[in-house]
Design a protein around this motif. Structure first.
Motif, PDB file in Angstrom:
ATOM      1  N   SER A   1       9.736 -40.433 -23.899  1.00 50.27           N
ATOM      2  CA  SER A   1       8.910 -39.889 -24.235  1.00 50.27           C
ATOM      3  C   SER A   1       8.746 -42.162 -24.539  1.00 50.27           C
ATOM      4  CB  SER A   1       9.889 -40.424 -25.481  1.00 50.27           C
ATOM      5  OG  SER A   1      10.884 -41.464 -25.380  1.00 50.27           O
ATOM      6  N   GLY A   2       7.947 -42.656 -24.704  1.00 45.73           N
ATOM      7  CA  GLY A   2       7.999 -44.267 -25.178  1.00 45.73           C
ATOM      8  C   GLY A   2       9.004 -44.816 -25.245  1.00 45.73           C
TER       9      GLY A   2
ATOM     10  N   ASN B   1      11.220 -47.560 -22.651  1.00 49.43           N
ATOM     11  CA  ASN B   1      11.277 -48.735 -22.823  1.00 49.43           C
ATOM     12  C   ASN B   1      12.739 -49.249 -22.648  1.00 49.43           C
ATOM     13  OD1 ASN B   1       9.070 -50.689 -23.273  1.00 49.43           O
ATOM     14  ND2 ASN B   1       8.846 -49.991 -25.690  1.00 49.43           N
TER      15      ASN B   1
ATOM     16  N   HIS C   1       9.249 -53.415 -30.805  1.00 53.02           N
ATOM     17  CA  HIS C   1       9.540 -51.802 -31.195  1.00 53.02           C
ATOM     18  C   HIS C   1      11.141 -52.288 -30.725  1.00 53.02           C
ATOM     19  CE1 HIS C   1       9.401 -47.758 -31.312  1.00 53.02           C
ATOM     20  NE2 HIS C   1       9.151 -47.757 -31.698  1.00 53.02           N
TER      21      HIS C   1
ATOM     22  N   SER D   1      12.622 -49.567 -29.382  1.00 50.84           N
ATOM     23  CA  SER D   1      13.328 -49.253 -28.621  1.00 50.84           C
ATOM     24  C   SER D   1      12.898 -50.321 -27.203  1.00 50.84           C
ATOM     25  CB  SER D   1      11.607 -48.432 -27.508  1.00 50.84           C
ATOM     26  OG  SER D   1      10.943 -48.324 -27.462  1.00 50.84           O
TER      27      SER D   1
ATOM     28  N   ASP E   1       5.182 -56.391 -27.053  1.00 46.26           N
ATOM     29  CA  ASP E   1       4.408 -55.328 -27.846  1.00 46.26           C
ATOM     30  C   ASP E   1       2.861 -56.056 -27.426  1.00 46.26           C
ATOM     31  OD1 ASP E   1       6.497 -53.484 -28.281  1.00 46.26           O
ATOM     32  OD2 ASP E   1       5.587 -53.853 -30.622  1.00 46.26           O
TER      33      ASP E   1
ATOM     34  N   SER F   1       2.857 -52.361 -33.594  1.00 44.25           N
ATOM     35  CA  SER F   1       2.591 -51.470 -34.577  1.00 44.25           C
ATOM     36  C   SER F   1       3.199 -51.302 -35.980  1.00 44.25           C
ATOM     37  CB  SER F   1       4.200 -50.197 -34.155  1.00 44.25           C
ATOM     38  OG  SER F   1       5.128 -50.616 -34.455  1.00 44.25           O
TER      39      SER F   1
ATOM     40  N   ASP G   1       4.688 -53.888 -23.947  1.00 44.89           N
ATOM     41  CA  ASP G   1       4.876 -52.449 -23.826  1.00 44.89           C
ATOM     42  C   ASP G   1       3.250 -51.548 -25.101  1.00 44.89           C
ATOM     43  OD1 ASP G   1       5.131 -49.799 -25.704  1.00 44.89           O
ATOM     44  OD2 ASP G   1       6.913 -51.037 -27.219  1.00 44.89           O
TER      45      ASP G   1
ATOM     46  N   ALA H   1       2.498 -49.004 -25.842  1.00 40.47           N
ATOM     47  CA  ALA H   1       2.308 -47.800 -26.863  1.00 40.47           C
ATOM     48  C   ALA H   1       0.813 -48.561 -27.509  1.00 40.47           C
ATOM     49  CB  ALA H   1       3.773 -48.263 -27.233  1.00 40.47           C
ATOM     50  N   HIS H   2       0.327 -48.481 -28.453  1.00 39.42           N
ATOM     51  CA  HIS H   2      -0.478 -49.094 -29.474  1.00 39.42           C
ATOM     52  C   HIS H   2      -2.215 -48.737 -28.602  1.00 39.42           C
ATOM     53  CE1 HIS H   2       1.261 -46.816 -33.005  1.00 39.42           C
ATOM     54  NE2 HIS H   2       2.628 -48.209 -32.891  1.00 39.42           N
TER      55      HIS H   2
ATOM     56  N   THR I   1       2.734 -45.086 -23.256  1.00 39.78           N
ATOM     57  CA  THR I   1       2.945 -44.107 -24.528  1.00 39.78           C
ATOM     58  C   THR I   1       1.333 -43.088 -23.894  1.00 39.78           C
ATOM     59  OG1 THR I   1       3.910 -42.953 -26.429  1.00 39.78           O
ATOM     60  CG2 THR I   1       2.439 -44.722 -26.693  1.00 39.78           C
TER      61      THR I   1
ATOM     62  N   SER J   1       2.075 -40.531 -26.339  1.00 39.39           N
ATOM     63  CA  SER J   1       2.365 -40.067 -27.350  1.00 39.39           C
ATOM     64  C   SER J   1       1.439 -39.864 -28.691  1.00 39.39           C
ATOM     65  CB  SER J   1       3.705 -39.689 -28.448  1.00 39.39           C
ATOM     66  OG  SER J   1       5.120 -39.810 -26.809  1.00 39.39           O
ATOM     67  N   LYS J   2       1.116 -40.768 -28.325  1.00 41.80           N
ATOM     68  CA  LYS J   2      -0.186 -41.491 -29.695  1.00 41.80           C
ATOM     69  C   LYS J   2      -1.712 -41.378 -28.564  1.00 41.80           C
ATOM     70  CE  LYS J   2       3.335 -44.996 -31.278  1.00 41.80           C
ATOM     71  NZ  LYS J   2       3.595 -45.984 -30.722  1.00 41.80           N
TER      72      LYS J   2
ATOM     73  N   GLY K   1       5.518 -38.262 -24.341  1.00 39.48           N
ATOM     74  CA  GLY K   1       6.256 -39.176 -22.854  1.00 39.48           C
ATOM     75  C   GLY K   1       5.518 -40.510 -23.060  1.00 39.48           C
TER      76      GLY K   1
HETATM   77  C1  PLP Z   1       5.412 -45.615 -31.052  1.00 42.41           C
HETATM   78  C2  PLP Z   1       6.549 -46.435 -29.977  1.00 42.41           C
HETATM   79  C3  PLP Z   1       7.114 -46.442 -29.224  1.00 42.41           C
HETATM   80  C4  PLP Z   1       6.892 -45.467 -28.930  1.00 42.41           C
HETATM   81  O1  PLP Z   1       6.890 -44.663 -28.305  1.00 42.41           O
HETATM   82  P1  PLP Z   1       6.856 -42.949 -28.338  1.00 42.41           P
HETATM   83  O2  PLP Z   1       6.669 -42.217 -26.970  1.00 42.41           O
HETATM   84  O3  PLP Z   1       6.376 -42.588 -29.814  1.00 42.41           O
HETATM   85  O4  PLP Z   1       8.659 -42.354 -28.358  1.00 42.41           O
HETATM   86  C5  PLP Z   1       7.141 -47.363 -28.439  1.00 42.41           C
HETATM   87  N1  PLP Z   1       7.069 -48.886 -28.553  1.00 42.41           N
HETATM   88  C6  PLP Z   1       6.051 -49.249 -29.684  1.00 42.41           C
HETATM   89  C7  PLP Z   1       5.447 -50.378 -29.602  1.00 42.41           C
HETATM   90  C8  PLP Z   1       5.490 -48.406 -30.226  1.00 42.41           C
HETATM   91  O5  PLP Z   1       4.781 -47.822 -31.059  1.00 42.41           O
END
Ligand code: PLP
Length: 394
Positions: free
Chosen positions: A107-108, A112, A133, A135, A177, A181, A206, A208-209, A237, A239-240, A246
């Motif tokens: 996962s993301g 992290n 975030h 994480s 980030d 988020s 990071d 992710a978004h 990520t 997952s988004k 992942g």
């Molecule tokens: C959602 C998110 C994560 C975690 O990602 P997952 O793949 O859902 O575990 C990490 N960092 C940020 C900034 C996020 O928004």
């Protein structure tokens, strides 16, 4: 005597405050119009930016991989759980991001936490944005490095902390980030990268978004700002926007090989099922071949934000599809979210501790697959619920 009685007491207190989170149950696929708790609503609460959770090519890839390779990998990556699909996905991401190497985590979150904790130790320093975030925060704590938090996007304060940390001995990591988020604003990466270079710090972002959302074909903030080769660690990520599950880390060959040796989630938790890896491989093809999805995402974002603002809502500092509607107190945000649901829209209320006290909001994320009609219906729901709760003049 129940030794866990204190948990129930805390839950009762949250219930009384109106801040207890209830889980909405999704009873359909994740789509712009989805069924939650028995009700069809416009879904403004997913991270499914490009609508890939239901893309036919991804579905087919998942089914085909399952038929051919089964439903599980059978082991952690370092024992026997590295399948050819995992390697293919990592090579694909590395090419897409134009970096030497990539490693995929479960996962993301684990990407992290596993990376920061692996590369730093107690003698080292981390300079971190206040709104990074959870994480990242957990990874920083697990590393036992000294943590120096700067006010959100405050580059001058980041520089002070970097200057002090670089005098103290040990390695220094500057981490932010790419897109935040909860507010949807973009990190000041060009300035942060300059600072990292000036003070000899490792730069980590990071995304992710930003993965699938910003940069050419969704390559992320490093591409968006033209900072190629200047950010040593990029996390993304799967997952988004990618629609499955992942996280991945991109960087030098040595970074990736080091994480193979010391990234704890990589070493101690089983790898993705074949369907997940195959889905993600197909998703990167879609990013390359269907850039119009990203265009539509941004067009929908522009329209929805503009209309919310026109109605008189405060959308904070958002610069991306993440659009908060600021409410104030957590209980009011949850009440607004409940009223929106009654009006046929799912948008989550978010309060402390996810965001600071007094900055509770309802968070919306439009996707590429929302139609103009979906958005107009959602805006009508915001109008009605906003008037009902006194957020808008009646
Ligand atoms: C959602 C998110 C994560 C975690 O990602 P997952 O793949 O859902 O575990 C990490 N960092 C940020 C900034 C996020 O928004």
């Amino acid at each position: 005597m129940n030794p866990l009685a204190y948990l129930g007491e805390q839950l009762d207190a949250w219930r009384a405050e109106g801040t207890l989170q209830r889980l909405r149950v999704l009873e359909s696929e994740c789509a712009p119009l989805a069924r939650f708790d028995g009700r069809d609503v416009i879904n403004l609460a997913s991270n499914n930016y490009l609508g890939l959770t239901t893309h036919p090519l991804l579905l087919e890839a998942a089914l085909e991989a399952t038929r051919r390779y089964g439903v599980g990998s059978g082991a952690v990556r370092t024992i026997s759980g590295t399948m050819s699909l995992h390697v293919e996905l990592e090579e694909k991401i590395a090419r897409f991001k134009n970096v030497e190497g990539c490693v995929v985590f479960q996962s993301g979150f684990t990407a992290n936490a596993g990376t920061v904790s692996a590369i730093l130790g107690p003698e080292d320093h981390i300079v971190s944005d206040a709104l990074n975030h959870a994480s990242i925060i957990d990874g920083c704590r697990l590393s036992r490095a000294k943590i120096h938090v700067y006010a959100h996007k405050d580059v001058a304060q980041a520089e002070e902390k970097l200057a002090a940390a670089s005098q103290a001995g040990g390695r220094v990591l500057l981490i932010s980030d790419g897109v935040f988020s909860m507010d949807g604003d973009i990190g000041p990466l060009p300035k942060l990268v300059e600072l990292a270079e000036r003070y000899g710090a490792i730069m980590m972002v990071d995304d992710a978004h930003a993965s699938g959302v910003l940069g050419r074909n969704g390559r992320g903030t490093v591409d968006h700002f033209g900072l190629h080769g200047r950010v040593q660690i990029q996390v993304g990520t799967l997952s988004k926007a990618i629609g499955a599950l992942g996280g991945y880390v991109c960087g030098s060959r040595d970074l990736i090989e080091f994480l193979h040796q010391r990234g704890r989630p990589f070493l101690f938790s089983t790898s993705h099922p074949p369907a997940v890896a195959a889905t993600c491989i197909a998703a990167f093809d879609v990013l390359e071949q269907e850039p119009q999805r990203i265009g539509q995402l941004w067009e929908n974002t522009r329209y929805f934000k503009e209309q919310l603002t026109k109605e008189g809502f405060d959308t904070g500092v958002s610069e991306t599809p993440i659009t908060p509607v600021m409410v104030g107190e957590a209980a009011a945000a949850h009440a607004f979210s409940a009223a929106l649901f009654e009006e046929g829209v799912l948008a989550t209320g978010i309060g402390f501790p996810t965001v600071p006290k007094g900055k509770a909001r309802v968070r919306t994320i439009v996707t590429a697959t929302h139609t103009r009609e979906h958005l107009d219906r959602a805006l009508e729901a915001f109008r009605r619920a906003g008037r009902k709760l006194g957020l808008l003049a009646a």
